[in-house]
Design a protein around this motif. Structure first.
Motif, PDB file in Angstrom:
ATOM      1  N   ALA A 169     -20.205 -18.861  52.640  1.00  0.00           N
ATOM      2  CA  ALA A 169     -18.793 -19.059  52.954  1.00  0.00           C
ATOM      3  C   ALA A 169     -18.383 -20.514  52.738  1.00  0.00           C
ATOM      4  O   ALA A 169     -17.296 -20.797  52.208  1.00  0.00           O
ATOM      5  N   VAL A 170     -19.228 -21.432  53.131  1.00  0.00           N
ATOM      6  CA  VAL A 170     -18.934 -22.855  52.933  1.00  0.00           C
ATOM      7  C   VAL A 170     -18.860 -23.174  51.448  1.00  0.00           C
ATOM      8  O   VAL A 170     -17.948 -23.879  50.987  1.00  0.00           O
ATOM      9  N   ARG A 171     -19.827 -22.663  50.686  1.00  0.00           N
ATOM     10  CA  ARG A 171     -19.828 -22.906  49.230  1.00  0.00           C
ATOM     11  C   ARG A 171     -18.509 -22.466  48.597  1.00  0.00           C
ATOM     12  O   ARG A 171     -17.949 -23.157  47.729  1.00  0.00           O
ATOM     13  N   ASP A 172     -18.012 -21.303  49.018  1.00  0.00           N
ATOM     14  CA  ASP A 172     -16.838 -20.717  48.375  1.00  0.00           C
ATOM     15  C   ASP A 172     -15.517 -21.289  48.888  1.00  0.00           C
ATOM     16  O   ASP A 172     -14.504 -21.224  48.188  1.00  0.00           O
ATOM     17  N   VAL A 180     -16.377 -28.418  59.157  1.00  0.00           N
ATOM     18  CA  VAL A 180     -16.693 -27.687  57.924  1.00  0.00           C
ATOM     19  C   VAL A 180     -16.782 -26.188  58.203  1.00  0.00           C
ATOM     20  O   VAL A 180     -16.286 -25.361  57.417  1.00  0.00           O
ATOM     21  N   LEU A 181     -17.402 -25.825  59.319  1.00  0.00           N
ATOM     22  CA  LEU A 181     -17.492 -24.408  59.666  1.00  0.00           C
ATOM     23  C   LEU A 181     -16.098 -23.812  59.884  1.00  0.00           C
ATOM     24  O   LEU A 181     -15.834 -22.666  59.486  1.00  0.00           O
ATOM     25  N   GLU A 182     -15.212 -24.565  60.508  1.00  0.00           N
ATOM     26  CA  GLU A 182     -13.854 -24.076  60.721  1.00  0.00           C
ATOM     27  C   GLU A 182     -13.116 -23.870  59.399  1.00  0.00           C
ATOM     28  O   GLU A 182     -12.391 -22.883  59.223  1.00  0.00           O
ATOM     29  N   LYS A 183     -13.308 -24.782  58.454  1.00  0.00           N
ATOM     30  CA  LYS A 183     -12.695 -24.629  57.133  1.00  0.00           C
ATOM     31  C   LYS A 183     -13.197 -23.367  56.434  1.00  0.00           C
ATOM     32  O   LYS A 183     -12.450 -22.697  55.721  1.00  0.00           O
ATOM     33  N   ALA A 184     -14.482 -23.069  56.639  1.00  0.00           N
ATOM     34  CA  ALA A 184     -15.081 -21.901  55.996  1.00  0.00           C
ATOM     35  C   ALA A 184     -14.818 -20.615  56.776  1.00  0.00           C
ATOM     36  O   ALA A 184     -15.117 -19.519  56.294  1.00  0.00           O
ATOM     37  N   ALA A 209     -22.335 -28.480  55.780  1.00  0.00           N
ATOM     38  CA  ALA A 209     -22.157 -27.786  57.058  1.00  0.00           C
ATOM     39  C   ALA A 209     -23.365 -27.926  57.960  1.00  0.00           C
ATOM     40  O   ALA A 209     -23.230 -27.953  59.185  1.00  0.00           O
ATOM     41  N   PHE A 210     -24.550 -28.022  57.361  1.00  0.00           N
ATOM     42  CA  PHE A 210     -25.791 -28.067  58.128  1.00  0.00           C
ATOM     43  C   PHE A 210     -26.759 -29.072  57.513  1.00  0.00           C
ATOM     44  O   PHE A 210     -26.790 -29.258  56.290  1.00  0.00           O
TER      45      PHE A 210
END
Length: 427
Positions: free
Chosen positions: A176-179, A155-159, A261-262
Motif C-alpha cells: 500500500a505504501v509503495r502504491d 506514512v501509514l496514514e497516507k497509505a 514506513a518501516f
C-alpha cells in the motif's frame, strides 16, 4: 593495573579537584586521554559528545581529546592503530563488537582498573554483562536499549493502513505504501554493510521461528524458517518494497523525510528523526515503536539487545584509581553524564540512579519502546570472537539472494556451510 580498594566509587567521581590537568596535544598512547567515538562523527550527536567532554573537564579536571570515526570504520581503525601502536585511550564500541575487541592484548580489564564491586554498585548485573566477555569486564555500558521495528505514522496514514501485526499484514502494508506514497522505500531494510544487514535478517529469521547460531556455537541457519525469511526479503526486493544499497544512515534519512514506513533501529532513532526531518521534537508525533510482525497471531515479537560501550586500552593514562583515563570512565557513569547523554540520544541510561530519574520514567517514548520490544534477545552473531567474519558471510549471502544471484535456498545453504567452516576454524 591497580584495583580500587580504598575509595568509594562516588568519591572517585568527585575527585576532580585533586586531578592533574593534562597537557594539550598529548599522544594517544601517552599520559593524555583520548576518546574514539562514532557518535562524535555523527553530526546530530557531535554536540552531545562535546557536552560529555566539557562536563568531565569541569567535574574532574581531565581533558579528553575526541577522535571521530564513522560507525562502520571503528573496528578497522582500532586494528590499524593497534598495529601502529597509536591506540586511543578509550573507544566507543557497539556491544556486538566486544567479543572481537576483547581479544586485543591492549584492552584493559576494568575489574582491575576500577573494580567489579564498584561497577555493580551503580548498575544492574544484567546491564554490566553487556561489557563482559569470558567473565571479565572489558567495557562499561554507556547507553542501553534494544533494536526493534519503528513505524512512521504519517506514512501509514497516507497509505491508508494501520500498524501490521503479522508478516502477511506487514507485506500488505508495504504494498500500500509503495502504491500510494510516491518515491518511497516502504521497508527501509539494511541491504548494504555487513555491520547492518545481520540485524535486520536476524529479526526476520526470529519472526519466522528460526535461529542462526545457538549458544553452543552450532549453526542453525540452514532451516525452513530461515529460508522462508530470506525468501520473503528477496520477494520484497523484487516487488520494490525494499531497495538495494541501503545502510542504516540511509534508512534513518528516508524514514525522517517521510519516504519509508518501516525500518529497524535502536531507540536513538528518535534523535536522528528529530535532526534529519528538520522538525525537532515535533517529529516525535510520527515516530512509533512497534512490535515486530510475527508469523501468526499469538507468536512472541522479537528484538535484539543493544547498547554502546566504552573500552580502555593500556597506557599510562589508565593506570589506577587516580589516573585521568579511569576518572574519565568514572565520569561516564556519573548522574551528570547518565542523566543527560543517553536520554538526549533517546536511549536508556545504564546506571540504576539515572534509570530512576524523571527524565526517563516520565518519557512516553521510552514506555512505548519497552512495551513494543519486550525482552530483547542476545545478538546471535555478535557474541562470537569471529563475529566480523560471520557478519560478512551472512551479508554476502543475503545480498546474493536479494539481487537474484542465488535463490533463497542456495544462499542459506552456502551461508550455513561457510559459517560452520568459520566456527570450526575458530575452535
Amino acid at each position: 593495573m591497580t584495583t580500587i580498594s580504598r575509595r568509594q566509587f562516588g568519591g572517585l567521581l568527585a575527585a576532580g579537584a585533586a586531578s592533574m590537568a593534562l597537557t594539550r596535544g598529548a599522544a594517544a598512547q601517552g599520559d593524555g586521554v583520548s576518546f574514539m567515538s562514532f557518535s562524535y562523527a555523527e553530526e546530530p550527536n557531535k554536540p552531545l559528545v562535546q557536552k560529555l567532554l566539557d562536563g568531565c573537564k569541569a567535574a574532574t579536571g581531565v581533558s579528553v581529546e575526541p577522535i571521530g570515526s564513522a560507525w562502520g570504520d571503528v573496528q578497522k581503525n582500532i586494528l590499524l592503530r593497534q598495529r601502529s601502536r597509536t591506540l586511543p585511550t578509550t573507544a566507543q564500541l557497539s556491544e556486538r563488537w566486544l567479543p572481537a575487541m576483547a581479544q586485543l592484548p591492549e584492552i584493559v580489564n576494568l575489574d582491575e582498573a576500577i573494580g567489579r564491586d564498584k561497577l555493580l554498585a551503580v548498575m544492574d548485573p544484567k546491564v554490566l554483562a553487556m561489557g563482559q566477555v569470558g567473565g571479565k569486564t572489558f567495557a562499561i555500558p554507556l547507553i542501553t536499549g534494544s533494536i526493534g521495528m519503528i513505524a512512521n505514522k504519517e506514512v501509514l496514514e497516507k497509505a491508508g493502513v494501520g500498524v501490521p501485526q503479522t508478516i502477511d499484514q506487514f507485506r500488505a502494508a508495504c504494498l500500500a505504501v509503495r502504491d500510494k506514497v510516491a518515491n518511497s522505500v516502504p521497508f527501509a531494510a539494511a541491504t548494504k554493510n555487513p555491520n547492518s544487514i545481520p540485524l535486520d535478517f536476524m529479526i526476520m529469521v526470529w519472526a519466522h521461528g528460526g535461529r542462526i547460531i545457538d549458544e553452543t556455537g552450532k549453526v542453525l541457519v540452514n532451516s525452513p524458517e530461515a529460508k522462508a525469511a530470506l525468501g520473503l526479503m528477496a520477494g520484497m526486493m523484487k516487488d520494490r518494497l525494499i531497495a538495494p544499497e541501503i545502510d542504516r544512515p540511509d534508512s534513518r534519512r528516508l524514514f525522517a523525510q517521510g519516504a519509508a514506513a518501516f525500518y529497524i533501529d535502536a531507540p536513538q532513532t528518535r534523535a536522528f528523526v528529530r535532526s534529519f526531518s528538520g522538525k525537532g521534537e515535533a517529529a516525535d508525533a510520527f515516530v512509533l515503536p512497534m512490535k515486530t510482525p510475527v508469523l501468526k497471531a499469538g507468536d512472541t515479537p522479537r528484538s535484539i539487545q543493544w547498547g554502546h560501550l566504552v573500552s580502555a586500552f593500556k597506557s599510562p593514562a589508565v593506570s589506577g584509581a587516580d589516573s585521568p583515563g579511569v576518572k574519565w570512565l568514572a565520569y561516564l557513569l556519573s548522574d551528570a553524564a547518565q542523566g543527560s547523554f543517553p536520554p538526549a540520544l533517546s536511549a536508556l541510561p545504564t546506571t540504576k540512579s539515572a534509570q530512576a530519574m524523571p527524565i526517563v520514567q516520565n518519557d512516553p517514548f521510552f514506555k512505548a519502546w519497552a512495551e513494543a520490544t519486550g525482552t530483547p534477545l542476545t545478538n546471535e552473531i555478535g557474541v562470537w570472537s569471529n563475529a566480523p567474519e560471520l557478519s560478512t558471510i551472512l551479508s554476502e549471502e543475503v545480498q546474493a539472494a536479494l539481487l537474484g544471484q542465488k535463490t533463497a535456498d542456495q544462499a542459506i545453504g552456502s551461508m550455513a556451510s561457510r559459517m560452520e567452516a568459520s566456527m570450526a576454524k575458530k575452535g
